[in-house]
Structure formats: structure tokens, C-alpha cells
Design a protein around this motif. Structure first.
Motif, short mmCIF file in Angstrom:
data_model
loop_
_atom_site.label_atom_id
_atom_site.label_comp_id
_atom_site.label_asym_id
_atom_site.label_seq_id
_atom_site.Cartn_x
_atom_site.Cartn_y
_atom_site.Cartn_z
N MET A 1 31.46 39.83 35.90
CA MET A 1 30.74 39.28 34.74
C MET A 1 29.42 40.00 34.62
O MET A 1 28.87 40.48 35.60
CB MET A 1 30.50 37.78 34.91
N TYR B 1 25.45 39.76 32.61
CA TYR B 1 24.44 39.01 31.88
C TYR B 1 23.23 39.92 31.72
O TYR B 1 22.98 40.78 32.57
CB TYR B 1 24.06 37.73 32.63
N ILE C 1 37.30 44.98 28.41
CA ILE C 1 36.14 44.08 28.32
C ILE C 1 35.70 43.91 26.88
O ILE C 1 35.50 42.78 26.41
CB ILE C 1 34.99 44.61 29.18
N ILE C 2 35.56 45.01 26.14
CA ILE C 2 35.04 44.94 24.76
C ILE C 2 36.06 45.36 23.71
O ILE C 2 35.77 45.33 22.52
CB ILE C 2 33.76 45.78 24.60
N GLN D 1 26.15 41.03 23.78
CA GLN D 1 26.75 39.69 23.84
C GLN D 1 27.75 39.51 22.70
O GLN D 1 28.84 38.96 22.90
CB GLN D 1 25.68 38.61 23.76
N ILE E 1 29.64 41.69 21.25
CA ILE E 1 30.89 42.43 21.44
C ILE E 1 31.58 42.08 22.76
O ILE E 1 32.65 42.62 23.06
CB ILE E 1 30.66 43.96 21.37
N GLY E 2 30.98 41.19 23.55
CA GLY E 2 31.62 40.74 24.78
C GLY E 2 31.30 41.57 26.01
O GLY E 2 31.89 41.35 27.07
N LEU E 3 30.35 42.50 25.89
CA LEU E 3 29.97 43.29 27.06
C LEU E 3 29.23 42.43 28.06
O LEU E 3 29.41 42.59 29.28
CB LEU E 3 29.11 44.49 26.63
N ASN F 1 28.13 38.23 28.93
CA ASN F 1 28.52 36.85 28.60
C ASN F 1 27.41 36.08 27.90
O ASN F 1 27.66 35.21 27.08
CB ASN F 1 28.90 36.10 29.87
N ARG F 2 26.15 36.43 28.25
CA ARG F 2 25.01 35.67 27.75
C ARG F 2 23.76 36.51 27.89
O ARG F 2 23.68 37.35 28.80
CB ARG F 2 24.86 34.36 28.54
#
Length: 270
Positions: A131, A133, A162-163, A184, A186-188, A190-191
Motif C-alpha cells: 500500500m 500513502y 495498481i493504476i 490518490q 488514479i489509485g497510486l 490510497n490516501r
């Protein structure tokens, strides 16, 4: 705890904090980095007390990527024979890949905490983590294209999962900067967090939450997720059944169920 040239490693409770520790060089990934990361993640794998890893960079930046001196050194070793040059370069690239494979293959969850720049080889590194962040103002870039080369240490292999393929291609072909906020979206990551302090607080709170779970259940979950990257659903279900035929006999299930029934916090053995 072992002293490292390129890293600072601490164990707090069940969480290992692995920090790239070359802030004066923007945490560029030098020769020591590539050898030490293998030793560190071997220690993580072999140390039962470690249940989660937080991977970060000291100073203003997570990492500016591979140290240019390392590239210059590799170039200086080339001679006139194309075949021997190719063999030498291939061996070097495979050894660099093995260093980041040590992160990907780690049995424990690895959480990347990213601030400042995360460029080139650093994107390869975070792609091997479970993951990611970041701070909202972090900057990500697959910079290899601007150096006249293709990223060769894992980004092009891991990032599509991942993206997504299309976005990975855009970033790999252009080398453009991606902010933490876009990362965040594009999902690279999580937060995102407002600043570095909030980032580290948030990531360590998450790490502590994961570390409190059954280490066998976490191990099995990570193994199944990794397995499914390269196998069919039917294969994954078959492997899951075989895995849990043993793991469901663990004492952790009794501990978890008893804690749930009594509304108390479970305490799992390492």
C-alpha cells in the motif's frame, strides 16, 4: 539493531520502520541501498516480532531515484565488446530487480509513506509495496523516459495492476509529474495527508491496526493476493483451499472468536 549506510531501521512494538537515510542526497538510491535492502527485508521475514513494515524516506523527499553515480559507474565498466557489455548490463539489471523483489516477496505487509519527490527508481520501489500513502503535495514521476531509457526495475511490470494499463502508459511515455492528489485519484496512493507529520501518524496508526491481527491470517491473505496476480481464479481457489486446510487449524481462530464473543481485544502469538 544493525547499522546501515543507506537506511535507518527501528522496531517499535510489532512495526518495523525502514527509512531511506540519505536526506542530504534526496535519498538517492546508491550502491549501499541496493545491497542493504535485501538484508533488511530478509531480517523482516525472519523476525517473528515484525508484523508490518513502514517504508519511508528521511528529510524533504521520499527518494529522487537511482543515484546517478551508480549509473556512471556501470557505464565506466563497459568495453568494446557488445556481447560482453550486454551480459554485464543484464547481470546488473537483474541484481537491481532482485533488490526490489525482496520487498515484493516479503511475507509481511509493507506500507510506503511518501513525501516530496518520488522519482524513477523510487516509483519502482513503491510499486513493490502493498500500500502507498502520501502527502497531498508529493510529486511522482516515471522519469526514465526523459533519460532515454525504459524503466527496468519493476514499474512497468507492477504498476498496471495498481493504476491500470492506460494510465501507466501515459505516465511512462510522458514522464510527467503526478501530484499526491492525482495519485490518490488514479489509485497510486490510497490516501493523502496535509503534511508529513500527519502522513506518518496516519500510516503508523494503520500499521498498528494491521499488526494487531492474526499474523497467520495476514500472511495467508498476502500470499493469496500475490498468487492471484499470475494465476486463474480456479487456480487461486484451489491454492486457497489447500492453504486454509492447514491454517484453519491455527489457535488464532480460537483467540479471534473468543475475543469477538467477549468484546475484548485479541492477543495473537508471533
Amino acid at each position: 539493531m544493525t547499522e546501515y549506510q543507506a537506511f535507518q531501521v527501528e522496531l517499535t512494538g510489532k512495526v518495523a520502520h525502514v527509512a531511506i537515510n540519505r536526506p542530504e542526497k534526496a535519498n538517492a538510491m546508491n550502491a549501499a541501498f541496493w545491497s542493504e535492502i535485501i538484508d533488511i527485508f530478509r531480517w523482516v521475514d525472519e523476525t517473528d516480532e515484525v508484523r508490518v513494515v513502514v517504508l519511508s524516506g528521511n528529510g524533504k523527499h521520499f527518494s529522487s531515484g537511482i543515484d546517478l553515480q551508480l549509473l556512471a559507474q556501470a557505464a565506466s565498466q563497459l568495453g568494446n565488446d557488445i556481447g560482453r557489455n550486454a551480459e554485464r548490463l543484464r547481470h546488473k539489471i537483474l541484481s537491481l530487480q532482485a533488490s526490489l523483489n525482496a520487498v515484493d516477496h516479503c511475507r509481511k505487509p509493507v506500507i510506503a509513506a511518501i513525501q516530496g519527490c518520488c522519482v524513477g527508481g523510487a516509483v519502482d520501489l513503491i510499486s513493490a509495496c502493498d500500500m502507498r500513502y502520501s502527502t497531498a503535495d508529493a510529486q511522482f514521476s516515471i522519469k526514465e523516459i526523459d533519460m532515454g531509457m525504459a524503466a527496468d526495475v519493476g514499474t512497468l511490470q507492477r504498476l498496471p495492476r495498481i493504476i491500470g494499463d492506460g494510465m501507466m502508459r501515459e505516465l511512462a511515455y510522458t514522464g510527467r509529474n503526478v501530484s499526491g492528489e492525482e495519485a490518490q485519484a488514479i489509485g497510486l496512493v490510497n490516501r493523502t495527508y496535509v503534511d508529513h507529520s500527519a502522513l506518518m501518524d496516519g500510516v503508523f496508526a494503520l500499521a498498528a491496526e494491521i499488526a494487531a491481527k492474526s499474523p497467520l491470517a495476514i500472511r495467508g491473505t498476502k500470499e493469496m493476493i500475490r498468487y492471484m496476480r499470475d494465476h486463474r481464479v480456479d487456480d487461486g481457489l484451489e491454492y486457497m483451499a489447500t492453504w486454509n486446510a492447514a491454517m484453519l487449524q491455527s489457535a488464532d481462530l480460537k483467540v479471534a472468536m473468543a475475543a469477538h464473543m467477549t468484546k475484548q481485544k485479541p492477543d495473537f502469538a508471533d
